[in-house]
Design a protein around this motif. Sequence first.
Motif, short mmCIF file in Angstrom:
data_model
loop_
_atom_site.label_atom_id
_atom_site.label_comp_id
_atom_site.label_asym_id
_atom_site.label_seq_id
_atom_site.Cartn_x
_atom_site.Cartn_y
_atom_site.Cartn_z
N VAL A 131 0.89 -1.27 0.02
CA VAL A 131 -0.40 0.48 0.07
C VAL A 131 0.57 1.74 0.18
O VAL A 131 0.49 2.57 -0.43
N GLY A 132 2.23 1.14 0.78
CA GLY A 132 2.69 2.57 1.14
C GLY A 132 3.35 2.51 0.05
O GLY A 132 4.51 3.85 -0.23
N GLY A 133 4.23 1.48 -1.10
CA GLY A 133 5.29 1.70 -2.25
C GLY A 133 6.45 2.42 -1.63
O GLY A 133 7.01 1.40 -0.16
N GLU A 134 7.04 2.77 -2.84
CA GLU A 134 8.49 3.51 -2.22
C GLU A 134 8.17 4.43 -1.04
O GLU A 134 9.31 4.37 -0.39
N GLY A 135 7.16 5.34 -0.48
CA GLY A 135 6.91 5.64 0.53
C GLY A 135 6.80 4.67 1.73
O GLY A 135 5.99 5.08 2.69
N ALA A 136 6.82 3.50 1.77
CA ALA A 136 5.92 2.82 2.87
C ALA A 136 6.93 2.54 4.13
O ALA A 136 5.88 2.94 4.78
N ALA A 137 8.00 3.43 4.69
CA ALA A 137 9.08 4.08 5.28
C ALA A 137 7.79 5.29 6.72
O ALA A 137 7.52 4.73 7.41
N ALA A 138 8.06 5.90 5.79
CA ALA A 138 7.11 6.76 5.97
C ALA A 138 5.68 7.06 6.14
O ALA A 138 5.53 8.02 7.27
N ALA A 397 24.81 -5.70 5.40
CA ALA A 397 23.67 -5.66 5.05
C ALA A 397 24.03 -5.53 3.37
O ALA A 397 23.36 -6.05 2.72
N LEU A 398 24.73 -3.99 3.35
CA LEU A 398 23.75 -3.33 2.27
C LEU A 398 24.99 -4.06 0.70
O LEU A 398 25.15 -4.57 0.08
N ARG A 399 26.52 -4.72 1.83
CA ARG A 399 27.25 -4.97 1.31
C ARG A 399 26.46 -7.02 0.55
O ARG A 399 27.33 -7.30 -0.42
N SER A 400 25.31 -7.01 1.62
CA SER A 400 25.21 -8.36 0.80
C SER A 400 23.80 -8.78 0.78
O SER A 400 24.14 -10.10 0.74
N ARG A 401 23.37 -8.08 0.22
CA ARG A 401 22.01 -8.13 -0.70
C ARG A 401 22.21 -8.64 -1.63
O ARG A 401 23.06 -8.64 -2.44
N PRO A 402 21.59 -10.30 -1.82
CA PRO A 402 21.41 -10.56 -3.42
C PRO A 402 20.25 -10.55 -3.53
O PRO A 402 20.60 -11.12 -4.37
N PHE A 403 19.98 -9.60 -3.57
CA PHE A 403 18.86 -8.83 -4.59
C PHE A 403 18.60 -6.96 -4.34
O PHE A 403 19.11 -6.76 -3.59
N PRO A 404 18.07 -6.57 -6.01
CA PRO A 404 18.06 -5.27 -5.65
C PRO A 404 16.99 -4.92 -4.46
O PRO A 404 16.15 -5.46 -4.31
N LEU A 405 17.84 -3.52 -3.88
CA LEU A 405 16.72 -3.14 -3.08
C LEU A 405 15.45 -2.27 -3.41
O LEU A 405 15.14 -2.38 -1.91
N THR A 406 15.22 -2.12 -4.20
CA THR A 406 13.86 -1.46 -4.54
C THR A 406 13.69 -2.61 -5.91
O THR A 406 14.06 -2.49 -6.51
N SER A 407 12.23 -2.57 -5.83
CA SER A 407 11.59 -3.63 -7.04
C SER A 407 10.86 -3.38 -7.38
O SER A 407 10.41 -2.07 -7.12
N ASP A 408 10.73 -3.65 -8.98
CA ASP A 408 10.01 -2.42 -10.05
C ASP A 408 8.56 -3.00 -9.93
O ASP A 408 7.72 -1.75 -10.00
N PRO A 413 3.74 6.08 -4.00
CA PRO A 413 2.91 6.68 -4.29
C PRO A 413 2.51 7.52 -4.88
O PRO A 413 3.38 7.80 -5.92
N GLY A 414 0.89 7.59 -5.00
CA GLY A 414 0.51 7.97 -5.67
C GLY A 414 -0.34 7.53 -6.64
O GLY A 414 -0.80 8.01 -8.32
N ALA A 415 0.76 6.35 -7.27
CA ALA A 415 0.41 5.69 -8.53
C ALA A 415 -1.00 5.09 -8.44
O ALA A 415 -1.02 5.19 -7.24
N ASP A 416 -2.21 4.33 -9.55
CA ASP A 416 -3.02 3.50 -9.73
C ASP A 416 -2.35 2.70 -9.08
O ASP A 416 -2.29 1.21 -9.76
N ILE A 417 -2.85 2.00 -7.99
CA ILE A 417 -2.66 0.01 -7.03
C ILE A 417 -3.47 -0.45 -7.57
O ILE A 417 -3.43 -1.58 -7.57
N SER A 418 -4.36 0.23 -8.71
CA SER A 418 -5.22 -0.94 -8.77
C SER A 418 -4.71 -1.99 -9.70
O SER A 418 -5.15 -2.72 -10.17
#
Length: 431
Positions: A131-138, A397-408, A413-418
């Motif tokens: 629901v929060g998307g890239e602004g999930a933490a905020a 943790a940053l050095r060892s991430r085996p995956f992208p830190l942000t998923s496409d 926020p603001g996108a049509d999440i439907s």
Amino acid sequence: MIGNWLSTLVPEPGARRRLGLATGIYNIGTGMFITSSVLYFTEGLGLSITEVGLWLAVAGLIGLFGGVPMGHLADRRGPRGVAVLSLVVLALTMAAYVFVTSIWMFVVVTVVEMLATSASRASRGGLIRRVGGEGAAAYRSQLRAIENAGVGVGAVLGGLALQLDTLAAYQALFLVNAATFLIGAWVCARLPLFAPMPAPPGSRRWVALRDRPFIAYTALNGVMSLQYAVITFALPLWIATETSAPRWMVGAVLLVNTFGVVALQVWVGRKVRTIHQGAAAMRVAGFVFLVACAGVAVAADLPAWAAAAVLLAAVAVHSVGEMCHAAAVFALSFELPPAHAQSEYVGLQDMGLGTAFAVAPAVLGALCLGLGQVGWLLLGGLFVAAGMATVPVARWALRSRPFPLTSDGVPVPGADISTGPVVASSGRDAA
């Protein structure tokens, strides 16, 4: 000005506001439960304090082990369904407490409640990220302010039942609590039905349990989470037994903490978004807690009016540390995990949090009440050490991430999440 402040607490229309509404509603029930449950169990059900304490601890430990598998289920089946089901089960357990007549019925209901709580917390982590998307933490900071407001309202209602002090009043409170969970489940059911995020090729199962940097962070966060019991456990006893401050200060410091978090958590959370910022906020929180602990220790040697003033100032400082700690957790818990296993990671993180809650009375009792002023300073030093250690762990943790830190695949926020990785759900889920 007040209107502008209130607007920061209210999420934008659509799925974010809907989840915020559900959060506020069922946290009113949580506030009622926190305020009245122990007295209901002991005075209403006739259970001993020892029995209640023992079985609550046992049920809590059992519930810890439910977070990761329930989070994994939410990741693979979609977080909304698990979140809704867990709220329904929580509603049933609240109603079931009314019909408890023996210690064994109490144990069964409590274990089910703790497992449902673990499932709810884990699945909600995945739901917030979607629901929060890239602004999930905020967005999570907004929800925390809403949670505290809801708990505050519930505590007031629970206080009314305590004032009446009748079995019927306690039972009515539990039934109202059950209703808040059912309403929260109904509101959550109107969220979009997010499809599970696909795991990257070659991904292994139970990825959170294999992530050593995140496990290290979970342990450090568990140590920092002892701070929550400072306000609810150690400080009230310290005020009552070791200072000359009036006993009503116990309620006053709780109000300062609650209103401080509600007023400023969103503002603090907006400044902590990345992994580096999260680690830095955890370090700041440790030093802030040290200052607060020193203030509480000093209050023992002061006359009543000075002790009251210093305690209020110390709690205000502690509240700043609490908000920094919470913002750090939100940033790290949404930026470090892969999108396809968010709920599983939250379940693992909550194992550290739950362990802290389980051991907090013993640890804080030994330090703050057993060693007195020196113990408060040692506790502050423990917070500083945990906060500082988070910085190198975050780098690891940053050095060892085996995956992208942000998923496409996660909506912004603001996108049509439907659209995108969402399955239509009978039309009513439209934002």
